[in-house]
Write an enzyme that holds these catalytic residues in place. Structure first.
Site, PDB file in Angstrom:
ATOM      1  N   ARG A 112       0.844  -1.212   0.000  1.00 52.76           N
ATOM      2  CA  ARG A 112       0.000   0.000   0.000  1.00 52.76           C
ATOM      3  C   ARG A 112       0.877   1.259   0.000  1.00 52.76           C
ATOM      4  NH1 ARG A 112      -4.772  -0.880   4.205  1.00 52.76           N
ATOM      5  NH2 ARG A 112      -5.468   1.046   3.224  1.00 52.76           N
TER       6      ARG A 112
ATOM      7  N   GLN B 108      -6.548   8.735   7.374  1.00 56.11           N
ATOM      8  CA  GLN B 108      -5.306   8.170   7.914  1.00 56.11           C
ATOM      9  C   GLN B 108      -4.167   9.162   7.755  1.00 56.11           C
ATOM     10  OE1 GLN B 108      -4.792   4.467   5.793  1.00 56.11           O
ATOM     11  NE2 GLN B 108      -6.343   3.407   7.009  1.00 56.11           N
TER      12      GLN B 108
ATOM     13  N   ASP C  19     -15.171   2.301   3.066  1.00 59.75           N
ATOM     14  CA  ASP C  19     -15.149   0.977   3.691  1.00 59.75           C
ATOM     15  C   ASP C  19     -16.434   0.193   3.444  1.00 59.75           C
ATOM     16  OD1 ASP C  19     -12.668   1.557   4.599  1.00 59.75           O
ATOM     17  OD2 ASP C  19     -13.288   2.064   6.638  1.00 59.75           O
TER      18      ASP C  19
HETATM   19  C1  S3P Z   1      -9.501   4.924   8.228  1.00 60.92           C
HETATM   20  C2  S3P Z   1      -9.588   5.723   7.121  1.00 60.92           C
HETATM   21  C3  S3P Z   1      -9.947   5.231   5.789  1.00 60.92           C
HETATM   22  C4  S3P Z   1     -10.602   3.874   5.873  1.00 60.92           C
HETATM   23  C5  S3P Z   1      -9.847   2.935   6.767  1.00 60.92           C
HETATM   24  C6  S3P Z   1      -9.796   3.483   8.168  1.00 60.92           C
HETATM   25  C7  S3P Z   1      -9.117   5.525   9.518  1.00 60.92           C
HETATM   26  O1  S3P Z   1      -8.766   5.110   5.008  1.00 60.92           O
HETATM   27  O2  S3P Z   1     -10.736   3.336   4.570  1.00 60.92           O
HETATM   28  O3  S3P Z   1     -10.457   1.660   6.812  1.00 60.92           O
HETATM   29  O4  S3P Z   1      -9.329   4.899  10.582  1.00 60.92           O
HETATM   30  O5  S3P Z   1      -8.603   6.649   9.487  1.00 60.92           O
HETATM   31  P1  S3P Z   1      -8.122   6.357   4.192  1.00 60.92           P
HETATM   32  O6  S3P Z   1      -7.633   7.336   5.151  1.00 60.92           O
HETATM   33  O7  S3P Z   1      -7.002   5.753   3.400  1.00 60.92           O
HETATM   34  O8  S3P Z   1      -9.205   6.891   3.321  1.00 60.92           O
END
Ligand code: S3P
Length: 459
Positions: free
Chosen positions: A143, A192, A343
């Site tokens: 990733r 994230q 998600d």
């Molecule tokens: C999350 C943010 C999302 C989500 C992941 C959990 C988080 O990802 O898809 O399952 O807890 O901040 P991205 O920040 O890559 O969009």
């Protein structure tokens, strides 16, 4: 210090495990449970040390992703103790390390968890005297991490990533240092990455401003505010101010409750909608509006779902969700919704499979870089069961034939490789249950990353 590369390719043949669907003629007046919210669990653990809070946490997510975060902060020196169904977290030993000038080297394995990897990368890079070698499993090691390294570099961080065919990924070597605040425009809406920057910014010398193209989930901001950090949102901008780390000498633990996971609740919502005659309730779910956007989509499809507020926790609402089986129709969602539905697209696609008419989910580019290339895998899954699903640019188009024959035809020996992806496995099992068809899955054990009790509730 040399960067040690872990890059093992597992080429052993995969084992398919066959699941026979439970014969739910209908599910009436049944309560379904979901584990504590995974996103909030990671953040509560990481922010307990970033803000030096002694916490007694109940309903922490029991999955392997959160365990990876727990192990990482334990490696750092934080005390974590299981205590009567709670987890007691005491950052004091780690605080003492920060007070002296010693240096520390640790290794952390983030397993399958992108959230832990990105937020902790931000945190570790802000701690002088700390060097961290970070790795992940096969899926996480593919990733993209450049999106995290780029803003942190602008803050003065020292991060070395592994170049895998011109894509910068884990493993990483992170050398903590003194950071400066930054003004940064995120190229994609990612909670994230935003959280990794915000957490790093707590230790920076000056304030930091992050601007998102669309707003993404705001758990980090809410918990930081709850813990007393000065943070504000103005439109698409979030501004965070440096935080003075101090720990209360009093040996007292603040009790916090992690709400149920809204994304896990989505699986039960769709099960309740597609099994005729059903009426179910999912209790104590996180009511953050960014996390419940999928309910609006299911309601637009004709789903009979009601949400009632039952309390608040960690600065966010707590809700119960009631679901009754419904005749669903196709729906169209725009790209600006994508970050809040990311998600749930796998399970929303299962709902679309049971709907009449065409569904179009637009702007799903980011779905390609999740635990798997979910865009391609959703199409594969639905088409294995006779669906008509296509990818047009970054849009997912799900069509259902007028007579719905695909839903009545028994298709034998369906084999689906869930490629390390918990949400694909759970969606596949709900789809097979709705169709009353057997399914053979690989990697279903990855359900344990977020929802270890999922299969138990199928009875
Ligand atoms: C999350 C943010 C999302 C989500 C992941 C959990 C988080 O990802 O898809 O399952 O807890 O901040 P991205 O920040 O890559 O969009």
């Amino acid at each position: 210090m040399p960067l040690i590369i872990y890059d093992c390719e597992f080429i052993m043949p995969k084992n398919y495990v066959c699941y026979k669907p439970v014969n739910f003629s209908h599910i009436s007046n049944r309560e379904f449970f979901v584990p504590g919210c995974k996103s909030i669990s990671h953040r509560v653990l990481i922010l307990s040390l970033a803000c030096m809070k002694r916490l007694c946490i109940s309903n922490l997510n029991p999955g392997e992703d959160v365990l990876a975060t727990r192990k990482a902060i334990e490696n750092l020196g934080v005390d974590c103790l299981d205590y009567e169904n709670n987890l007691r977290v005491d950052p004091k030993p780690y605080f003492d390390f920060l007070q002296n000038e010693d240096s520390k080297f640790i290794k952390v394995d983030m397993a399958n968890s992108g959230t832990s990897a990105r937020i902790l990368m931000g945190y570790f890079s802000s701690i002088s005297n700390l060097t961290v070698q970070m790795r992940g499993d096969q899926s996480l090691s593919r990733r993209p991490m450049k999106r995290m390294e780029l803003p942190l570099n602008l803050m003065g961080a020292d991060i070395e990533l592994y170049d895998r065919n011109n894509k910068l990924c884990l493993p990483a070597l992170i050398k903590g240092c003194e950071l400066k605040g930054v003004t940064y425009d995120l190229p994609m809406a990612s909670a994230q990455v935003k959280s990794g920057i915000l957490v790093a910014a707590l230790n920076a010398k000056t304030p930091t401003t992050v601007t998102e193209p669309y707003l993404s989930r705001d758990h980090t901001e809410n918990i930081l505010k709850y813990f007393g950090v000065h943070i504000q949102r103005i439109g698409l901008q979030t501004i965070v101010y440096p935080y003075q780390q101090k720990i209360c000498d009093e040996d007292r633990y603040e009790q916090v409750y992690v709400p149920g996971d809204a994304s896990s609740a989505a699986f039960w919502c769709v099960l309740g909608l597609i099994i005729p005659g059903s009426k179910i309730v999912i209790k104590n779910v996180n009511g953050n509006l960014f996390r419940l956007k999928y309910i609006g989509v299911l309601q637009k499809m004709g789903g009979n779902i009601t949400v009632s507020k039952v309390g608040t926790t960690l600065g966010e609402d707590l809700v119960d969700i009631q679901v009754e089986s419904s005749l669903l129709k196709g729906v169209e969602t725009d790209s600006d919704m994508a970050s809040s539905l990311m998600d749930e697209y796998p399970i929303l696609s299962v709902a679309a499979f049971f709907a009449s008419g065409t569904t179009i989910f637009k702007g799903l580019k980011e779905l390609r870089v999740k635990e798997s290339d979910r865009l391609t895998k959703i199409k594969e899954l639905l088409n294995l069961f006779g669906g008509q699903c296509q990818i047009k640019n970054d849009d997912l188009v799900i069509q259902v034939t007028k007579d719905n024959t695909s839903k009545n035809k028994v298709i034998n020996n369906v084999k689906f490789d869930a490629v390390h992806d918990h949400r694909l496995s759970m969606s596949a099992l709900i789809l097979a249950t709705g169709l009353q068809q057997e399914i053979c899955l690989t990697d279903a054990e990855y359900i344990n990353t977020s929802f270890p009790s999922f299969l138990e509730q199928f009875s």
